[in-house]
Design a protein around this motif. Structure first.
Motif, PDB file in Angstrom:
ATOM      1  N   SER A   1       0.832  -1.204   0.000  1.00  0.00           N
ATOM      2  CA  SER A   1       0.000   0.000   0.000  1.00  0.00           C
ATOM      3  C   SER A   1       0.867   1.254   0.000  1.00  0.00           C
ATOM      4  CB  SER A   1      -0.924  -0.004   1.228  1.00  0.00           C
ATOM      5  OG  SER A   1      -1.798  -1.105   1.202  1.00  0.00           O
ATOM      6  N   ILE A   2       1.911   1.249   0.812  1.00  0.00           N
ATOM      7  CA  ILE A   2       2.815   2.403   0.883  1.00  0.00           C
ATOM      8  C   ILE A   2       3.535   2.585  -0.447  1.00  0.00           C
ATOM      9  CG2 ILE A   2       4.893   3.325   1.989  1.00  0.00           C
ATOM     10  CD1 ILE A   2       3.978   1.967   4.574  1.00  0.00           C
ATOM     11  N   SER A   3       3.950   1.476  -1.068  1.00  0.00           N
ATOM     12  CA  SER A   3       4.660   1.560  -2.351  1.00  0.00           C
ATOM     13  C   SER A   3       3.753   2.094  -3.460  1.00  0.00           C
ATOM     14  CB  SER A   3       5.204   0.188  -2.744  1.00  0.00           C
ATOM     15  OG  SER A   3       4.151  -0.732  -3.006  1.00  0.00           O
ATOM     16  N   PHE A   4       2.437   1.914  -3.328  1.00  0.00           N
ATOM     17  CA  PHE A   4       1.484   2.426  -4.313  1.00  0.00           C
ATOM     18  C   PHE A   4       1.082   3.873  -4.033  1.00  0.00           C
ATOM     19  CE2 PHE A   4       0.129  -2.172  -5.031  1.00  0.00           C
ATOM     20  CZ  PHE A   4       0.834  -2.269  -6.217  1.00  0.00           C
ATOM     21  N   GLY A   5       1.725   4.478  -3.046  1.00  0.00           N
ATOM     22  CA  GLY A   5       1.495   5.895  -2.792  1.00  0.00           C
ATOM     23  C   GLY A   5       0.444   6.216  -1.746  1.00  0.00           C
ATOM     24  N   ILE A   6      -0.068   5.217  -1.054  1.00  0.00           N
ATOM     25  CA  ILE A   6      -1.049   5.459   0.013  1.00  0.00           C
ATOM     26  C   ILE A   6      -0.305   5.903   1.259  1.00  0.00           C
ATOM     27  CG2 ILE A   6      -2.858   4.431   1.449  1.00  0.00           C
ATOM     28  CD1 ILE A   6      -3.364   2.457  -0.821  1.00  0.00           C
ATOM     29  N   SER A   7      -0.717   7.002   1.824  1.00  0.00           N
ATOM     30  CA  SER A   7      -0.011   7.562   2.977  1.00  0.00           C
ATOM     31  C   SER A   7      -0.201   6.690   4.209  1.00  0.00           C
ATOM     32  CB  SER A   7      -0.502   8.976   3.272  1.00  0.00           C
ATOM     33  OG  SER A   7      -1.817   8.949   3.796  1.00  0.00           O
ATOM     34  N   ARG A   8       0.780   6.740   5.078  1.00  0.00           N
ATOM     35  CA  ARG A   8       0.684   5.987   6.330  1.00  0.00           C
ATOM     36  C   ARG A   8      -0.455   6.513   7.185  1.00  0.00           C
ATOM     37  NH1 ARG A   8       6.363   3.861   8.420  1.00  0.00           N
ATOM     38  NH2 ARG A   8       7.465   3.601   6.449  1.00  0.00           N
ATOM     39  N   ASN A   9      -0.713   7.794   7.098  1.00  0.00           N
ATOM     40  CA  ASN A   9      -1.819   8.389   7.861  1.00  0.00           C
ATOM     41  C   ASN A   9      -3.146   7.771   7.434  1.00  0.00           C
ATOM     42  OD1 ASN A   9      -2.636  10.448   9.826  1.00  0.00           O
ATOM     43  ND2 ASN A   9      -3.649  11.428   8.093  1.00  0.00           N
ATOM     44  N   THR A  10      -3.320   7.588   6.116  1.00  0.00           N
ATOM     45  CA  THR A  10      -4.544   6.972   5.586  1.00  0.00           C
ATOM     46  C   THR A  10      -4.664   5.527   6.062  1.00  0.00           C
ATOM     47  OG1 THR A  10      -4.586   8.367   3.611  1.00  0.00           O
ATOM     48  CG2 THR A  10      -5.711   6.246   3.471  1.00  0.00           C
ATOM     49  N   ILE A  11      -3.559   4.802   6.037  1.00  0.00           N
ATOM     50  CA  ILE A  11      -3.569   3.402   6.476  1.00  0.00           C
ATOM     51  C   ILE A  11      -3.937   3.302   7.947  1.00  0.00           C
ATOM     52  CG2 ILE A  11      -2.123   1.370   6.865  1.00  0.00           C
ATOM     53  CD1 ILE A  11      -0.522   2.223   4.371  1.00  0.00           C
ATOM     54  N   PHE A  12      -3.325   4.135   8.774  1.00  0.00           N
ATOM     55  CA  PHE A  12      -3.561   4.090  10.224  1.00  0.00           C
ATOM     56  C   PHE A  12      -5.020   4.357  10.555  1.00  0.00           C
ATOM     57  CE2 PHE A  12      -3.836   5.938  14.445  1.00  0.00           C
ATOM     58  CZ  PHE A  12      -2.989   5.155  15.210  1.00  0.00           C
ATOM     59  N   TRP A  13      -5.583   5.436  10.000  1.00  0.00           N
ATOM     60  CA  TRP A  13      -6.945   5.825  10.362  1.00  0.00           C
ATOM     61  C   TRP A  13      -8.000   4.972   9.679  1.00  0.00           C
ATOM     62  CZ3 TRP A  13      -7.316   8.540  14.550  1.00  0.00           C
ATOM     63  CH2 TRP A  13      -6.285   9.402  14.919  1.00  0.00           C
ATOM     64  N   SER A  14      -7.719   4.499   8.471  1.00  0.00           N
ATOM     65  CA  SER A  14      -8.694   3.650   7.771  1.00  0.00           C
ATOM     66  C   SER A  14      -8.887   2.326   8.497  1.00  0.00           C
ATOM     67  CB  SER A  14      -8.239   3.391   6.329  1.00  0.00           C
ATOM     68  OG  SER A  14      -8.228   4.586   5.583  1.00  0.00           O
ATOM     69  N   LYS A  15      -7.783   1.710   8.903  1.00  0.00           N
ATOM     70  CA  LYS A  15      -7.882   0.450   9.631  1.00  0.00           C
ATOM     71  C   LYS A  15      -8.601   0.651  10.961  1.00  0.00           C
ATOM     72  CE  LYS A  15      -3.825  -1.817   7.608  1.00  0.00           C
ATOM     73  NZ  LYS A  15      -4.499  -3.048   7.146  1.00  0.00           N
ATOM     74  N   LEU A  16      -8.377   1.789  11.590  1.00  0.00           N
ATOM     75  CA  LEU A  16      -9.068   2.087  12.848  1.00  0.00           C
ATOM     76  C   LEU A  16     -10.572   2.220  12.619  1.00  0.00           C
ATOM     77  CD1 LEU A  16      -9.126   2.878  15.856  1.00  0.00           C
ATOM     78  CD2 LEU A  16      -8.747   5.241  15.139  1.00  0.00           C
ATOM     79  N   ILE A  17     -10.948   2.986  11.619  1.00  0.00           N
ATOM     80  CA  ILE A  17     -12.370   3.231  11.347  1.00  0.00           C
ATOM     81  C   ILE A  17     -13.110   1.921  11.066  1.00  0.00           C
ATOM     82  CG2 ILE A  17     -13.989   4.255   9.696  1.00  0.00           C
ATOM     83  CD1 ILE A  17     -11.969   6.579   9.400  1.00  0.00           C
ATOM     84  N   LEU A  18     -12.524   1.068  10.255  1.00  0.00           N
ATOM     85  CA  LEU A  18     -13.200  -0.170   9.871  1.00  0.00           C
ATOM     86  C   LEU A  18     -13.310  -1.156  11.019  1.00  0.00           C
ATOM     87  CD1 LEU A  18     -11.717  -0.744   6.311  1.00  0.00           C
ATOM     88  CD2 LEU A  18     -14.065  -0.156   6.888  1.00  0.00           C
TER      89      LEU A  18
END
Length: 248
Positions: A87-104
């Motif tokens: 995900s990071i290599s495809f340009g998704i920010s770590r901030n997006t990963i952290f909060w998205s996983k939390l929300i779901l």
């Protein structure tokens, strides 16, 4: 972030774990109700076949509910290091990963909590002897518990995203939500810190149970102050640390 949320939601929906965990939780609630009900039917002197005692099993299980939260959080933050790297290599920010996983994971956890409370209320009010005050007190106790349980979930999410092992997470949760009140009692002889233990998550959960059993439970802001405080600190530290953590 929306696209990442959709992809993670799809991945979570395809996992059997969240659905199986939810079924097990509801089955345990039903099993507890059945044991109490049939015990009361078979023994007229059995004093615990009441809605109040039935509800107390949840009010007194704050730490166990947080552990269930750990299980739900693990479905998207567990053994998926390779996926995070991709995900990071495809340009998704770590901030997006952290909060998205939390929300779901939080959404699924809250869903099973709400369904569980409704299920308990239906069982408690229909198959047990009790009074109208029991359900009112139960719901009030749940409102008091909510911020403490959620703070445990947020702390768990932070630790999972920082790759802390499950055993260590359980130990941390046990000390904060199962022992912290007793540990902070050492400050009682110190002026200004003598009441610090009263604000420990462990003490608050225990006081909530005692108030429920004494039919004296009331909404208390202390639960929300402490819960929000732990939640905000955990998430801010977690998001900051994850943004710079080496994912190798």
């Amino acid at each position: 972030m929306i696209n990442y949320l959709k992809s993670e939601s799809y991945r979570l929906l395809r996992k059997k774990g969240p659905h199986l965990t939810g079924v097990i939780c509801l089955f345990l609630i039903a099993a507890a109700a059945a044991v109490l009900y049939f015990s009361g039917q078979s023994d007229p002197n059995f004093r615990y076949a009441t809605s109040k005692f039935f509800y107390s099993n949840v009010v007194g299980s704050g730490l166990m509910i947080i552990i269930v939260g750990l299980i739900y959080n693990s479905f998207l933050t567990g053994k998926d290091l390779t996926l995070i790297k991709q995900s990071i290599s495809f340009g998704i920010s770590r901030n997006t990963i952290f909060w998205s996983k939390l929300i779901l994971t939080l959404s699924y956890f809250l869903l099973i909590c709400v369904v569980g409370i409704i299920f308990m209320a239906v069982l408690g009010e229909n198959i047990f002897a009790g009074d109208n005050q029991a359900i009112r007190n139960f719901l009030l106790a749940c409102v008091n518990m909510a911020p403490i349980v959620l703070s445990g979930f947020f702390l768990t999410h932070t630790l999972k995203m920082l790759r802390v092992g499950d055993v260590y997470i359980i130990i941390v949760l046990f000390f904060i939500f199962g022992l912290s009140g007793n540990m902070l009692r050492v400050f009682r002889p110190i002026s200004g810190l003598n009441e610090l233990y009263k604000y420990a998550p462990h003490t608050l959960l225990k006081d909530n149970l005692m108030s429920f059993l004494d039919d004296a439970v009331q909404f208390d802001y202390k639960y929300w102050v402490v819960g929000i405080g732990i939640s905000v600190i955990s998430l801010l530290i977690g998001a900051k640390k994850f943004a710079t953590k080496n994912i190798d």
